[in-house]
Structure formats: structure tokens, C-alpha cells
Write a protein that holds these residues in place. Structure first.
Motif, PDB file in Angstrom:
ATOM      1  N   PRO A 183       0.981  -0.929   0.023  1.00 40.73           N
ATOM      2  CA  PRO A 183       0.292   0.009   0.203  1.00 40.73           C
ATOM      3  C   PRO A 183       0.791   1.013  -0.016  1.00 40.73           C
ATOM      4  N   GLN A 184       2.331   0.977   0.525  1.00 34.65           N
ATOM      5  CA  GLN A 184       3.040   2.146   0.730  1.00 34.65           C
ATOM      6  C   GLN A 184       3.679   2.676  -1.123  1.00 34.65           C
ATOM      7  N   TYR A 223       4.975   4.868   5.631  1.00 33.36           N
ATOM      8  CA  TYR A 223       3.182   4.439   5.735  1.00 33.36           C
ATOM      9  C   TYR A 223       2.773   4.166   6.711  1.00 33.36           C
ATOM     10  N   LEU A 225      -0.862   4.306   8.656  1.00 30.65           N
ATOM     11  CA  LEU A 225      -2.244   5.441   8.758  1.00 30.65           C
ATOM     12  C   LEU A 225      -2.784   4.991  10.016  1.00 30.65           C
ATOM     13  N   HIS A 232      -0.470   9.879   8.803  1.00 31.31           N
ATOM     14  CA  HIS A 232      -2.212  10.182   9.299  1.00 31.31           C
ATOM     15  C   HIS A 232      -1.728  11.892   8.973  1.00 31.31           C
ATOM     16  N   LEU A 235      -1.441  13.035   5.635  1.00 31.50           N
ATOM     17  CA  LEU A 235      -2.410  13.105   4.564  1.00 31.50           C
ATOM     18  C   LEU A 235      -3.579  13.602   4.723  1.00 31.50           C
ATOM     19  N   VAL A 328       3.163   6.606  -1.851  1.00 31.55           N
ATOM     20  CA  VAL A 328       1.903   6.234  -2.758  1.00 31.55           C
ATOM     21  C   VAL A 328       1.603   8.417  -2.949  1.00 31.55           C
ATOM     22  N   THR A 332      -4.843   8.710  -4.039  1.00 30.99           N
ATOM     23  CA  THR A 332      -4.765   6.918  -3.587  1.00 30.99           C
ATOM     24  C   THR A 332      -5.449   6.466  -2.946  1.00 30.99           C
ATOM     25  N   VAL A 333      -4.726   7.083  -1.227  1.00 32.89           N
ATOM     26  CA  VAL A 333      -4.940   6.636  -0.443  1.00 32.89           C
ATOM     27  C   VAL A 333      -6.375   6.830   0.271  1.00 32.89           C
ATOM     28  N   GLU A 336      -8.628   5.253  -1.025  1.00 32.44           N
ATOM     29  CA  GLU A 336      -9.630   3.962  -0.893  1.00 32.44           C
ATOM     30  C   GLU A 336      -9.501   4.024   0.844  1.00 32.44           C
ATOM     31  N   HIS A 337      -9.471   4.551   2.189  1.00 30.14           N
ATOM     32  CA  HIS A 337      -9.465   5.066   2.797  1.00 30.14           C
ATOM     33  C   HIS A 337     -10.003   5.984   4.088  1.00 30.14           C
TER      34      HIS A 337
END
Length: 442
Positions: A183-184, A223, A225, A232, A235, A328, A332-333, A336-337
Motif C-alpha cells: 500500500p505504501q 507509511y 495510517l 496520517h 494525509l 503513494v 490513492t490513499v 481507499e481509506h
């Protein structure tokens, strides 16, 4: 007696007319706008042919180096040779024909190399022919045109031979980036999910840097989350900026977007918008600065030489890190999250996140321009007018570079660490070039 006097008067009139014509073409060849218009034509073709940012920097650099080398031969008391300052560069041959006009030769070499590096050769060919036709109409003698273009061809051949050893052609055959599932790591982003651009750009020969990896930034944050982790927090900063962005920040993001290819989707239809690259924007700023400073023909070329070098090495340094850390993108992150409907203000470019290319090359170019024109060189940036965006004013080149960098957070396409570390990386590149590329003699 009267006929003799009339003949003398007529001869004087013809002679004066001839002198005016000679002065006209000579003045035109001394006009820095001749080079400015040639650079603008190259920019227009780069936009038309949709070159990626790093490749565009290469297209700008080689023609400019050729023009500078000719100016150095024309003014050896004013400019230093690039031999010994730029990697693998050897001096161009001296002119052997006394009819050579060095300014005309510089323009010819610039356009000749430009044609070799782009796709739409006819667009530069037409522009080139128009320049020569206009010069002939103002009295340019055929022997000077022929001698100057012949010497320009000789220089172009020399520079292109050097260009052919920079690993560009070899990297055209290298494999594409293979997506890593963890994922990273960077993944292609919507709406087009394009392949990663130039994953082998760090193999391209640098100009003044010792290598692509000479100034590596510190690694990106791990990375993670977990709520409250450093990653985080960064992000969520991107997400929150993009969710509640105000008009001023939107204007800043749009002004510095500089995405050569923005796709638009309406149902099953798709069309694209073409714009200048990030380097192209700083080429535009160089045009503004050199005009404001009343730089003459050779001084204008000198400014572009320093800036194109900074852009070229800046992209190599940045791309070296991008394809090493492979971080990433926020989009994208977030999708997805956090919020699958979230879309950044700007379209995410098709390459990894860290570091920010705008931050690196803007800082590098700004340092170079500051060395040439001073710390407090205020200017109105009109570069984006032709793309429908208003003028923005800056107190200095560094001020402009700072806004270019933070625009990537406002646009939703970079974490703040990529911006801050990109500025530091660009600073190191710019200072190194300023110290080690000395074009002007003291």
C-alpha cells in the motif's frame, strides 16, 4: 553639368537607402526579441507535442547550450567556455568564415537542434524560414545568411553528437515500471491510470551535478495510517485542504498547475487540455525577467542557459528520489481509506509523490535567476495569460518558488513533506549550479 549633379544626388540616395537596409538587418540581428521569439516557438511546440516535464527540460537545454556556446565564441572577453564546467562537454569549433554573423548562427543552431528534439518539425521549420525571409527583406546579404547558417549547422552537429551520449535514447527501450502491490507504493491514479513517466530518468547524464543522487532528500515519513501518526496527519492535511479550499488557494493551485496533459471525461467522451510544463513556466519567468532587465541579445541567452541547466539537473535529481522512494499519492490513499468520492482540485500527475517536482525545480530556477538579477527583483508573472489565468505578482523569484511549491498542497496532489523536502533539495541543486557553473567572467 546638371546631369552630373543629378547623378551624384541619385547615387547618394541609393547609397543612403542601402545603408538603411544594412542597418535594419543588423539591428534586427542585435534584437534580443529574435531569441525570445525563438524560445517561445520552442515552448509552443513542446506544448503541442505534449512532452513530459523532465523530457521538456531536455528539449529546452540542448538548443540553449548551442546558442550560448556561439555567444561565448563571439564574446570571449565576457563569457567563459562550458568545457570543464558541464559533464562531457567539449568546445564547439571556431568559425572559419569571416561572413558569419554570430547572432544569426546562434538562432540557426537553436532552431536546428530544436527540430531534432521535437515531433512537429514543420512548425519550427516554418518559423525558421519566416525569420530568414524577414531578415532578407531588411537587407541581409545572401553570403552572410549562407555562412551563418552553415556555421550554425556545424555547431548543431557538434551539440547533437554530445546529446546522443546522454543515455536518453537507451532509456527509451527500458521496461516500464512494474506496479508493486504494497500500500505504501505508488499506483496509477484516475481518471486515466497512466503508466509512470520516466522511471529511468536518473540514468540520464547530469550537466553540473556529479550524479542524479548527489543531493538526496531525507526519506519520506513511514507509511502509517494509525490515527495521529505523522504520516496520517499529513494525509489528513491534504484531505482537509482539498475539502474546504478557499478561492485564493484555488487561484494559486490553478496558476501553478502546469500539467502538460489534463484529460477531461464527459460520459464516454474524452478530450485533453494542453499546457506548459513546470519548466516551461520558469522559461516564461526568465523571459519576463530578461526583458525587464533590458538584457541584450547575448545576456538573454546567458540567462536562459543558466535557467535551463537548473531545470534540467533539478528534474534529474527529483526523479531520482521519486522512483527510489516510490511513495503513494494522497489521492490513492484517501480514496481507499477515507473518502472514495474525494477528488483533488488538480489532476494527479502520473509519477510517484516524493519529492514535489514543482518544489525542486522552482527553487533551483529561482536561485539561478536571483544570482543573475538580484534578491528583490519584483515582477508580474504573465506566463499563464494565454491559458486563461490572470497575472500574479511576486516580490522576488524565491517568493514565486515558494508559492509554486505550496500550490501542490492546495491542489491536493502532494503531502507537505514532499513540498518542504523538495524545496531543500532544489535549494541544494540551485546553489551547487550557481557555484560551479560560471558563465560570466568577472
Amino acid at each position: 553639368m546638371k546631369s552630373i549633379i543629378l547623378n551624384c544626388i541619385l547615387a547618394c540616395i541609393i547609397l543612403l537607402g542601402s545603408c538603411k537596409e544594412n542597418i535594419a538587418y543588423k539591428e534586427k540581428l542585435q534584437d534580443p526579441e529574435l531569441f525570445q521569439s525563438s524560445m517561445k516557438k520552442l515552448t509552443d511546440v513542446i506544448v503541442y507535442d505534449i512532452f513530459s516535464p523532465p523530457v521538456a527540460s531536455r528539449v529546452y537545454m540542448y538548443p540553449t547550450i548551442a546558442s550560448y556556446s556561439i555567444m561565448q565564441k563571439a564574446h570571449p572577453e565576457k563569457y567563459n567556455s562550458l568545457q570543464g564546467q558541464i559533464n562531457d562537454f567539449t568546445d564547439i569549433p571556431d568559425p572559419t568564415d569571416e561572413d558569419v554573423d554570430m547572432n544569426l548562427a546562434a538562432i540557426h543552431a537553436f532552431l536546428t537542434i530544436g527540430k531534432e528534439l521535437i515531433f512537429s518539425e514543420n512548425r519550427i521549420e516554418e518559423f525558421q524560414n519566416k525569420i530568414y525571409s524577414d531578415l532578407q527583406e531588411t537587407g541581409l546579404p545572401e553570403n552572410i545568411l549562407e555562412a551563418s547558417t552553415r556555421y550554425g549547422d556545424e555547431v548543431a552537429k557538434h551539440i547533437l553528437a554530445w546529446a546522443n551520449t546522454d543515455m536518453y535514447k537507451q532509456t527509451r527501450t527500458y521496461p516500464k515500471y512494474t506496479i508493486l502491490e504494497e500500500p505504501q507504493y505508488w499506483k496509477p491514479t484516475p481518471p486515466d491510470y497512466m503508466d509512470g513517466i520516466e522511471p529511468s530518468w536518473n540514468k540520464i547524464r547530469t550537466l553540473v551535478l556529479d550524479s542524479a543522487g548527489q543531493f538526496p532528500p531525507k526519506p519520506p515519513l513511514p507509511y502509517d495510517l494509525t490515527e495521529g501518526s505523522p504520516f496520517h496527519k499529513q494525509l489528513m492535511q491534504v484531505y482537509e485542504e482539498g475539502t474546504g479550499i478557499d478561492a485564493n488557494k484555488k487561484d494559486i493551485a490553478s496558476f501553478w498547475d502546469c500539467n502538460p496533459y489534463v484529460s477531461h471525461h464527459q460520459g464516454h467522451a474524452m478530450f485533453a487540455t494542453k499546457k506548459i510544463s513546470p519548466g516551461g513556466h520558469w522559461i516564461g519567468i526568465t523571459a519576463i525577467a530578461s526583458r525587464k532587465a533590458n538584457s541584450n541579445f547575448d545576456e538573454t541567452i546567458n540567462a536562459y542557459t543558466n535557467v535551463t541547466t537548473a531545470l534540467y539537473d533539478g528534474f534529474i535529481s527529483c526523479w531520482d528520489e521519486k522512483w527510489r522512494s516510490l511513495l503513494v499519492r494522497p489521492e490513492t490513499v484517501i480514496n481507499e481509506h477515507i473518502d472514495e468520492q474525494w477528488v483533488p482540485l488538480l489532476q494527479t500527475p502520473p509519477f510517484p509523490e516524493y519529492t514535489s517536482g514543482h518544489s525542486v525545480i522552482s527553487r533551483s530556477a529561482a536561485i539561478t535567476l536571483t544570482r543573475l538579477y538580484g534578491d528583490n527583483f519584483a515582477f508580474a508573472d504573465t506566463t499563464e495569460l494565454e491559458y486563461g489565468l490572470p497575472v500574479r505578482s511576486f516580490k522576488s523569484f524565491l517568493h514565486a518558488s515558494e508559492e509554486a511549491a505550496i500550490s501542490r498542497l492546495y491542489g491536493g496532489i502532494h503531502y507537505i513533506m514532499a513540498i518542504e523536502e523538495g524545496i531543500k533539495q532544489g535549494e541544494k541543486v540551485g546553489l551547487h549550479i550557481s557555484k560551479n557553473l560560471v558563465t560570466l567572467k568577472k
